[in-house]
Design an enzyme around this catalytic site. Structure first.
Site, PDB file in Angstrom:
ATOM      1  N   SER A 140      -5.340   3.354   4.738  1.00 41.07           N
ATOM      2  CA  SER A 140      -5.046   2.400   3.672  1.00 41.07           C
ATOM      3  C   SER A 140      -6.302   1.676   3.175  1.00 41.07           C
ATOM      4  O   SER A 140      -6.268   0.475   2.885  1.00 41.07           O
ATOM      5  CB  SER A 140      -4.001   1.382   4.130  1.00 41.07           C
ATOM      6  OG  SER A 140      -3.148   1.027   3.071  1.00 41.07           O
ATOM      7  N   LYS A 168       3.404   6.457   4.943  1.00 42.17           N
ATOM      8  CA  LYS A 168       2.498   5.439   4.401  1.00 42.17           C
ATOM      9  C   LYS A 168       3.023   4.074   4.804  1.00 42.17           C
ATOM     10  O   LYS A 168       4.231   3.818   4.756  1.00 42.17           O
ATOM     11  CB  LYS A 168       2.397   5.519   2.872  1.00 42.17           C
ATOM     12  CG  LYS A 168       1.302   4.621   2.314  1.00 42.17           C
ATOM     13  CD  LYS A 168      -0.063   5.147   2.684  1.00 42.17           C
ATOM     14  CE  LYS A 168      -1.144   4.085   2.514  1.00 42.17           C
ATOM     15  NZ  LYS A 168      -1.138   3.072   3.603  1.00 42.17           N
ATOM     16  N   SER A 185       0.788  -1.232   0.000  1.00 38.26           N
ATOM     17  CA  SER A 185       0.000   0.000   0.000  1.00 38.26           C
ATOM     18  C   SER A 185       0.823   1.287   0.000  1.00 38.26           C
ATOM     19  O   SER A 185       0.246   2.380  -0.047  1.00 38.26           O
ATOM     20  CB  SER A 185      -0.948   0.017   1.198  1.00 38.26           C
ATOM     21  OG  SER A 185      -2.036  -0.847   0.967  1.00 38.26           O
ATOM     22  N   LYS A 237      -0.176   3.762  -2.594  1.00 35.52           N
ATOM     23  CA  LYS A 237      -1.203   4.794  -2.481  1.00 35.52           C
ATOM     24  C   LYS A 237      -0.632   6.211  -2.450  1.00 35.52           C
ATOM     25  O   LYS A 237      -1.367   7.178  -2.713  1.00 35.52           O
ATOM     26  CB  LYS A 237      -2.073   4.544  -1.251  1.00 35.52           C
ATOM     27  CG  LYS A 237      -2.931   3.275  -1.377  1.00 35.52           C
ATOM     28  CD  LYS A 237      -3.822   3.088  -0.162  1.00 35.52           C
ATOM     29  CE  LYS A 237      -4.726   1.870  -0.295  1.00 35.52           C
ATOM     30  NZ  LYS A 237      -4.015   0.594  -0.123  1.00 35.52           N
TER      31      LYS A 237
END
Length: 328
Positions: free
Chosen positions: A172, A277, A115, A118
């Site tokens: 997420s 992140k 993720s 993203k």
């Protein structure tokens, strides 16, 4: 016949001359035995073994294939011995202002990034200039049929593009990221092309995206490339705000759904994080990227394929402690 000390020494010298250095070089015991045959009263002790510097064995075991001895010594110097115990398979610690690598381990390795994807999704959404207040609808097309992961975002939920971006970055939320890509002009295929174009623009030469959530293990990059992505994301106020928000509540019909930040370091008072992140799929392990300030200094941290649920946060805390000590 009485053998005098000078005679004994002479015999020893003759034996050494015949045998030469190679006999001793073959090992301490072999050399000592060869000398003792000619002069049994003279003891030659094996050469003492040199003690390895702290971290040297770890360096030899953990060094990536193909790395030069010089590179291994730089990464595992005595001052960085504890850093060798980081549980992430690939690490890059960078001073973005000076573009100086402070520490690296397998920084050029191409790996799945989960993720962390993203962050690129957010850059493309913001760069497209689409209306952030436009309402998007979660559809059946956003349901994960690759990993069959769960989601708290129900099919049919309608949210503003800004809210989709918010929960995708902060918590997420995969369906939100999928909806963002699907509502791009040209749909998801065009969105993915835009992701890869942005990667090339940023100089991410070994990065490839196939979808906007990170659920696919075919989304790959390197710590070096991801450091470029983090620096680009840090320049976007919306990404900084959304990725570091501790929690956010959305409405789904008559119910309120509270999302929390997926990065436990956000709640830690010792951290000043500008952009972050996290990510996880089985193929990628635990991943995390950060743009933070340590002792007033901006630092980019990239951790890929960390082993253990809390290991990426532990690695980050260990790096932070090392940087604090280094600044004293």
């Amino acid at each position: 016949m009485k053998i005098t000390l000078p005679a004994m020494l002479g015999v020893a010298a003759m034996v050494l001359a015949v045998l030469g250095a190679p006999a001793l070089a073959r090992g301490g015991k072999a050399g000592a035995h060869a000398v003792a045959k000619g002069a049994r009263h003279i003891q030659v002790k094996p050469a003492a073994r040199l003690k390895a510097k702290p971290g040297a064995r770890l360096a030899k075991r953990k060094a990536a294939p193909g790395r030069t001895p010089a590179a291994r010594h730089r990464a595992y110097s005595p001052q960085q011995a504890k850093m060798a115990a980081l549980r992430s398979s690939a690490v890059l610690i960078l001073d973005p202002a000076a573009r100086q690598v402070l520490y690296q381990k397998n920084a050029g390795a191409v790996m799945p990034i989960a993720s962390v994807t993203k962050l690129m999704t957010a850059l493309v959404v913001i760069g497209a200039g689409q209306a952030l207040d436009e309402v998007l609808t979660v559809s059946d097309a956003d349901v994960d049929r690759l990993k069959y992961s769960s989601s708290r975002l129900r099919v049919g939920t309608r949210l503003a593009r800004s809210t989709m971006l918010h929960i995708a970055l902060m918590s997420s939320e995969n369906r939100a990221a999928s909806a963002l890509g699907r509502h791009y002009p040209g749909g998801t295929p065009a969105f993915v092309r835009a992701m890869n174009a942005k990667a090339r623009e940023l100089g991410m030469q070994r990065t490839r995206f196939v979808e906007p959530t990170g659920l696919s293990s075919l989304n790959v990059s390197t710590p070096e490339d991801l450091a470029r992505l983090v620096m680009a994301a840090q320049r976007q106020p919306l990404i900084r705000r959304y990725s570091t928000d501790p929690d956010h509540t959305i409405a789904q019909g008559r119910q309120a759904t509270r999302y929390r930040n997926s990065n436990r370091l956000i709640a830690s008072p010792g951290w000043r994080i500008g952009t972050q992140k996290t990510g996880y799929i089985a193929e990628a392990g635990r991943c995390m990227v950060l743009h933070a300030r340590v002792q007033g200094r901006a630092v980019v941290m990239v951790f890929l394929d960390s082993h253990g649920k809390y290991s990426r946060a532990s690695d980050a805390n260990q790096v932070r402690s090392w940087l604090v000590r280094a600044r004293r």
